[in-house]
Design an enzyme around this catalytic site. Sequence first.
Site, PDB file in Angstrom:
ATOM      1  CB  ILE A  43      -0.935  -0.001   1.234  1.00 34.26           C
ATOM      2  CG1 ILE A  43      -1.976  -1.114   1.108  1.00 34.26           C
ATOM      3  CG2 ILE A  43      -1.626   1.341   1.388  1.00 34.26           C
ATOM      4  CD1 ILE A  43      -2.819  -1.296   2.355  1.00 34.26           C
ATOM      5  CE1 TYR A  81      -1.957  -4.479  11.759  1.00 30.32           C
ATOM      6  CE2 TYR A  81      -4.200  -5.328  11.841  1.00 30.32           C
ATOM      7  CZ  TYR A  81      -3.241  -4.535  11.247  1.00 30.32           C
ATOM      8  OH  TYR A  81      -3.568  -3.801  10.131  1.00 30.32           O
TER       9      TYR A  81
END
Length: 324
Positions: free
Chosen positions: A56, A206
């Site tokens: 990304i 996460y």
Amino acid sequence: MEWNCVQIFSHPAWAISTFILFFIIKAQQKSAWNPRKCKVQLKGKTAIVTGANTGIGKFIALDLARRDARVILGCRSAARGAAAMREIRQRSGNPNVHVRLVDTSSLSSVREFCQAVLAEEDRLDILVNNAGASGLPRGITPEGLEVSFATNHVGPFLLTHLLLDLMKHSAPARIVNVSSFNHRKGKVDFSHFKGENLTYILDSVYNHTKLHNILWTNELARRLQGTGVTANSLHPGVVMTEMMRHYHWLIRLVFRMVGIFFFKSAEQGAVSSLYCAVAEETEGITGKYFDSNCSLVLPSPLARDPVLAAKSFEYCERLVAAKL
């Protein structure tokens, strides 16, 4: 008439329906906002994108370079960063793309990076905190932080904090923090920052860090009111990137097989970050959370708690100050 599995999968209707389903899914992956139709130009502007050598981050940097910005790629690897720089320069036709080394898991590395930026740059208009990792093994950094929290949250927090004055000087400016829909499964326990009371199951750690990303963004936006600097967070979508590289090979294999049909490409995953960073529609908007289709949505109730946001922000302030 009874059908067995072989007959079903060999029937022409199966192939046709699968083909149609594939294109329906791909059509649903498209964002409502198309960066290629956005005419905003960034000549004279400077942007930093962390984690910009792949996935990304590289596509975010490529788009900003195409808009003629001066783009600084914040990368951990000199070799991979240099390769990304060459590719972005070639594809964008913009030679004003540069690599600066930074490892967000290391506060000392973040400080060195920011010192170099402040010494070399006279403005900073866009900061995209994209660098992050999921599924990191249990570990404590030399500075005493849990490695996922250091990489995904404390490092970006410090980096942004050290560059804030430059961004205020450059206002209007935008801070974009890449979070995740998975923040909804996250919890807040400040002992997590030092590796205590954590359960390492798939992406659980996460998820906690992505929740703190949104809490921090919201409080940062509140503190920046009136400065001309905005701060927003977002979910990029479920994207086929190297984010899963720390997981078992079998999990990675399943992820890739499913991802071919259902997940976004890295280029598609960059769209919501670019929407927050450059779109005219998001000018002046701050303290908000956007989904992968560039829609303004509400994050989880926990992520919207202003008292918790202030506590998380203040905790990180004390944490990085203790590491000076």
